[in-house]
Design a protein around this motif. Structure first.
Motif, PDB file in Angstrom:
ATOM      1  N   GLU A  37       0.848  -1.201   0.000  1.00 27.05           N
ATOM      2  CA  GLU A  37       0.000   0.000   0.000  1.00 27.05           C
ATOM      3  C   GLU A  37       0.879   1.245   0.000  1.00 27.05           C
ATOM      4  OE1 GLU A  37      -2.833  -0.013   3.182  1.00 27.05           O
ATOM      5  OE2 GLU A  37      -3.401   2.074   2.868  1.00 27.05           O
ATOM      6  N   ALA A  38       0.577   2.201  -0.894  1.00 31.50           N
ATOM      7  CA  ALA A  38       1.347   3.442  -0.989  1.00 31.50           C
ATOM      8  C   ALA A  38       0.445   4.547  -1.520  1.00 31.50           C
ATOM      9  CB  ALA A  38       2.552   3.254  -1.907  1.00 31.50           C
ATOM     10  N   ASN A  82       8.285   8.333   3.766  1.00 33.93           N
ATOM     11  CA  ASN A  82       8.007   8.653   2.359  1.00 33.93           C
ATOM     12  C   ASN A  82       9.248   8.433   1.521  1.00 33.93           C
ATOM     13  OD1 ASN A  82       5.329  10.708   2.246  1.00 33.93           O
ATOM     14  ND2 ASN A  82       6.358  10.569   4.203  1.00 33.93           N
ATOM     15  N   PHE A  83       9.029   8.145   0.227  1.00 35.01           N
ATOM     16  CA  PHE A  83      10.115   8.115  -0.744  1.00 35.01           C
ATOM     17  C   PHE A  83      10.005   9.384  -1.585  1.00 35.01           C
ATOM     18  CE2 PHE A  83      10.234   3.158  -1.008  1.00 35.01           C
ATOM     19  CZ  PHE A  83      10.641   3.106   0.302  1.00 35.01           C
ATOM     20  N   VAL A  84      11.040  10.218  -1.573  1.00 36.49           N
ATOM     21  CA  VAL A  84      11.048  11.419  -2.395  1.00 36.49           C
ATOM     22  C   VAL A  84      11.267  11.018  -3.849  1.00 36.49           C
ATOM     23  CG1 VAL A  84      12.209  13.612  -2.852  1.00 36.49           C
ATOM     24  CG2 VAL A  84      11.936  12.793  -0.491  1.00 36.49           C
ATOM     25  N   ALA A  93       6.393  12.999  -3.455  1.00 35.24           N
ATOM     26  CA  ALA A  93       6.771  11.946  -2.516  1.00 35.24           C
ATOM     27  C   ALA A  93       5.685  10.884  -2.466  1.00 35.24           C
ATOM     28  CB  ALA A  93       7.008  12.515  -1.118  1.00 35.24           C
ATOM     29  N   VAL A  94       6.109   9.687  -2.040  1.00 40.01           N
ATOM     30  CA  VAL A  94       5.185   8.562  -1.906  1.00 40.01           C
ATOM     31  C   VAL A  94       5.218   8.092  -0.457  1.00 40.01           C
ATOM     32  CG1 VAL A  94       4.680   6.190  -2.606  1.00 40.01           C
ATOM     33  CG2 VAL A  94       5.501   7.846  -4.298  1.00 40.01           C
ATOM     34  N   LEU A  95       4.046   8.104   0.170  1.00 43.21           N
ATOM     35  CA  LEU A  95       3.912   7.631   1.546  1.00 43.21           C
ATOM     36  C   LEU A  95       3.767   6.108   1.540  1.00 43.21           C
ATOM     37  CD1 LEU A  95       3.329   8.060   4.629  1.00 43.21           C
ATOM     38  CD2 LEU A  95       0.915   8.255   3.986  1.00 43.21           C
ATOM     39  N   ILE A  96       4.653   5.429   2.252  1.00 43.15           N
ATOM     40  CA  ILE A  96       4.568   3.978   2.367  1.00 43.15           C
ATOM     41  C   ILE A  96       3.608   3.645   3.502  1.00 43.15           C
ATOM     42  CG2 ILE A  96       5.888   1.837   2.601  1.00 43.15           C
ATOM     43  CD1 ILE A  96       6.637   3.608   0.190  1.00 43.15           C
ATOM     44  N   ARG A  97       2.518   2.982   3.193  1.00 43.32           N
ATOM     45  CA  ARG A  97       1.434   2.811   4.171  1.00 43.32           C
ATOM     46  C   ARG A  97       1.329   1.407   4.761  1.00 43.32           C
ATOM     47  NH1 ARG A  97      -2.497   6.301   5.286  1.00 43.32           N
ATOM     48  NH2 ARG A  97      -3.581   4.468   6.050  1.00 43.32           N
ATOM     49  N   ALA A  98       1.807   0.384   4.051  1.00 44.93           N
ATOM     50  CA  ALA A  98       1.668  -0.968   4.605  1.00 44.93           C
ATOM     51  C   ALA A  98       2.621  -1.934   3.920  1.00 44.93           C
ATOM     52  CB  ALA A  98       0.232  -1.471   4.440  1.00 44.93           C
ATOM     53  N   LEU A  99       3.105  -2.899   4.702  1.00 44.87           N
ATOM     54  CA  LEU A  99       3.972  -3.962   4.192  1.00 44.87           C
ATOM     55  C   LEU A  99       3.370  -5.317   4.535  1.00 44.87           C
ATOM     56  CD1 LEU A  99       7.540  -2.886   5.465  1.00 44.87           C
ATOM     57  CD2 LEU A  99       6.443  -2.258   3.300  1.00 44.87           C
ATOM     58  N   GLN A 100       3.651  -6.271   3.662  1.00 50.31           N
ATOM     59  CA  GLN A 100       3.428  -7.672   4.021  1.00 50.31           C
ATOM     60  C   GLN A 100       4.714  -8.171   4.676  1.00 50.31           C
ATOM     61  OE1 GLN A 100       2.118 -10.218   0.849  1.00 50.31           O
ATOM     62  NE2 GLN A 100       2.913 -12.059   1.827  1.00 50.31           N
ATOM     63  N   ARG A 119      -1.569  -7.186  11.007  1.00 51.23           N
ATOM     64  CA  ARG A 119      -1.583  -5.790  11.470  1.00 51.23           C
ATOM     65  C   ARG A 119      -0.178  -5.279  11.803  1.00 51.23           C
ATOM     66  NH1 ARG A 119      -5.498  -4.987   9.537  1.00 51.23           N
ATOM     67  NH2 ARG A 119      -7.611  -5.568  10.141  1.00 51.23           N
ATOM     68  N   LEU A 120       0.809  -6.122  11.667  1.00 50.80           N
ATOM     69  CA  LEU A 120       2.166  -5.784  12.101  1.00 50.80           C
ATOM     70  C   LEU A 120       2.692  -4.524  11.415  1.00 50.80           C
ATOM     71  CD1 LEU A 120       4.092  -7.080  14.090  1.00 50.80           C
ATOM     72  CD2 LEU A 120       5.045  -8.430  12.220  1.00 50.80           C
ATOM     73  N   CYS A 121       2.514  -4.425  10.108  1.00 49.21           N
ATOM     74  CA  CYS A 121       3.001  -3.283   9.329  1.00 49.21           C
ATOM     75  C   CYS A 121       1.858  -2.638   8.558  1.00 49.21           C
ATOM     76  CB  CYS A 121       4.099  -3.705   8.364  1.00 49.21           C
ATOM     77  SG  CYS A 121       5.510  -4.490   9.143  1.00 49.21           S
ATOM     78  N   ALA A 122       0.643  -2.665   9.106  1.00 54.22           N
ATOM     79  CA  ALA A 122      -0.540  -2.116   8.441  1.00 54.22           C
ATOM     80  C   ALA A 122      -0.815  -0.720   8.961  1.00 54.22           C
ATOM     81  CB  ALA A 122      -1.738  -3.035   8.668  1.00 54.22           C
ATOM     82  N   GLY A 123      -0.506   0.288   8.142  1.00 53.76           N
ATOM     83  CA  GLY A 123      -0.636   1.681   8.555  1.00 53.76           C
ATOM     84  C   GLY A 123       0.738   2.302   8.657  1.00 53.76           C
ATOM     85  N   PRO A 124       0.881   3.570   8.232  1.00 53.36           N
ATOM     86  CA  PRO A 124       2.205   4.204   8.172  1.00 53.36           C
ATOM     87  C   PRO A 124       2.903   4.286   9.527  1.00 53.36           C
ATOM     88  CG  PRO A 124       0.449   5.801   7.791  1.00 53.36           C
ATOM     89  CD  PRO A 124      -0.184   4.444   7.737  1.00 53.36           C
ATOM     90  N   GLY A 125       2.162   4.549  10.589  1.00 53.58           N
ATOM     91  CA  GLY A 125       2.776   4.631  11.909  1.00 53.58           C
ATOM     92  C   GLY A 125       3.185   3.266  12.438  1.00 53.58           C
ATOM     93  N   ASN A 126       2.377   2.284  12.189  1.00 54.52           N
ATOM     94  CA  ASN A 126       2.705   0.925  12.628  1.00 54.52           C
ATOM     95  C   ASN A 126       3.921   0.379  11.896  1.00 54.52           C
ATOM     96  OD1 ASN A 126       0.576   0.854  14.412  1.00 54.52           O
ATOM     97  ND2 ASN A 126      -0.843   0.015  12.907  1.00 54.52           N
ATOM     98  N   LEU A 127       3.981   0.674  10.612  1.00 53.70           N
ATOM     99  CA  LEU A 127       5.090   0.212   9.781  1.00 53.70           C
ATOM    100  C   LEU A 127       6.433   0.754  10.276  1.00 53.70           C
ATOM    101  CD1 LEU A 127       4.860   0.604   5.919  1.00 53.70           C
ATOM    102  CD2 LEU A 127       6.840   1.426   7.157  1.00 53.70           C
ATOM    103  N   THR A 128       6.476   2.043  10.556  1.00 55.59           N
ATOM    104  CA  THR A 128       7.747   2.615  11.003  1.00 55.59           C
ATOM    105  C   THR A 128       8.131   2.089  12.381  1.00 55.59           C
ATOM    106  OG1 THR A 128       6.556   4.552  11.857  1.00 55.59           O
ATOM    107  CG2 THR A 128       7.518   4.722   9.660  1.00 55.59           C
TER     108      THR A 128
END
Length: 188
Positions: A37-38, A82-84, A93-100, A119-128
DNA sequence: CTATAGATAATCT
DNA sequence: GATTATCTATAGG
């Protein structure tokens, strides 16, 4: 064989890069996973931190060279990655929002506490939080350690929709995700 | 499963 | 002083 993402990958507009990032693997040290998700933001976008080219101390790296990180604090609490990108340093920029989650799942679980893997990396704050990302990484290049980016498979089904958590620019379909992934922050 | 409320403090005006 | 690219808990279907 893994293919690294080349620097010129980011020398395109935010929408194109956000779409292409779905399926790419993001690693930081020994943790990370597949971007599912981005969201895209740019200077023409009322929701963007750099709308109309407005510069502040916070968003400086968004006007820096492409292929670098823009890390900011959200709601005074969460870090967001984000990736500039872009060709002209105009504020893409692209906000990275979720990872598998793929790598270092146990480490990420220790950082996040008792949450299900989906839910481990679901959402930008959780991911970081899971990856241990803080403001120290703001402005750092994505093409060098501790970051590692691995190209996605040749066939990826990408879906799009409106972005999340905004009060302006709510109708722009600039959110991209991996079709049928259950690791996204919210369904498409 | 979806919807909403409240916490929260850095950032900007 | 107002706003916020969020998160969690809780209530309801």
């Amino acid at each position: 064989m893994d293919h690294a993402i080349p620097p010129h990958y980011f020398e395109r507009d935010a929408l194109t890069v956000a779409h292409d990032l779905v399926g790419v693997t993001l690693l930081l040290h020994d943790t990370g996973g597949v971007i599912v998700e981005a969201e895209a933001y740019d200077h023409t976008d009322p929701a963007s931190h750099c709308f109309a080219g407005r510069r502040t101390p916070r968003n400086a790296s968004m006007f820096g060279p492409p292929g670098h990180a823009y890390v900011y604090r959200s709601y005074g609490v969460h870090w967001c990655l984000n990736f500039v990108c872009g060709r002209d340093r105009s504020g893409h920029a692209v906000l990275i929002r979720a990872l598998q989650p793929v790598m270092g799942i146990e480490i990420m679980q220790q950082r996040r506490g008792a949450v299900p893997e989906r839910r481990l990396c679901a959402g930008p704050g959780n991911l970081t939080q899971a990856l241990g990302i803080t403001g120290e990484l703001d402005g750092k290049p994505l093409t060098a350690p501790p970051f590692k980016l691995v190209a996605r498979p040749s066939h990826v089904e990408v879906v799009s929709g409106t972005r999340i958590g905004l009060t302006r620019g709510v109708d722009s379909p600039w959110r991209f995700g991996l079709a049928k992934s259950r690791f996204v922050s919210r369904p498409f």
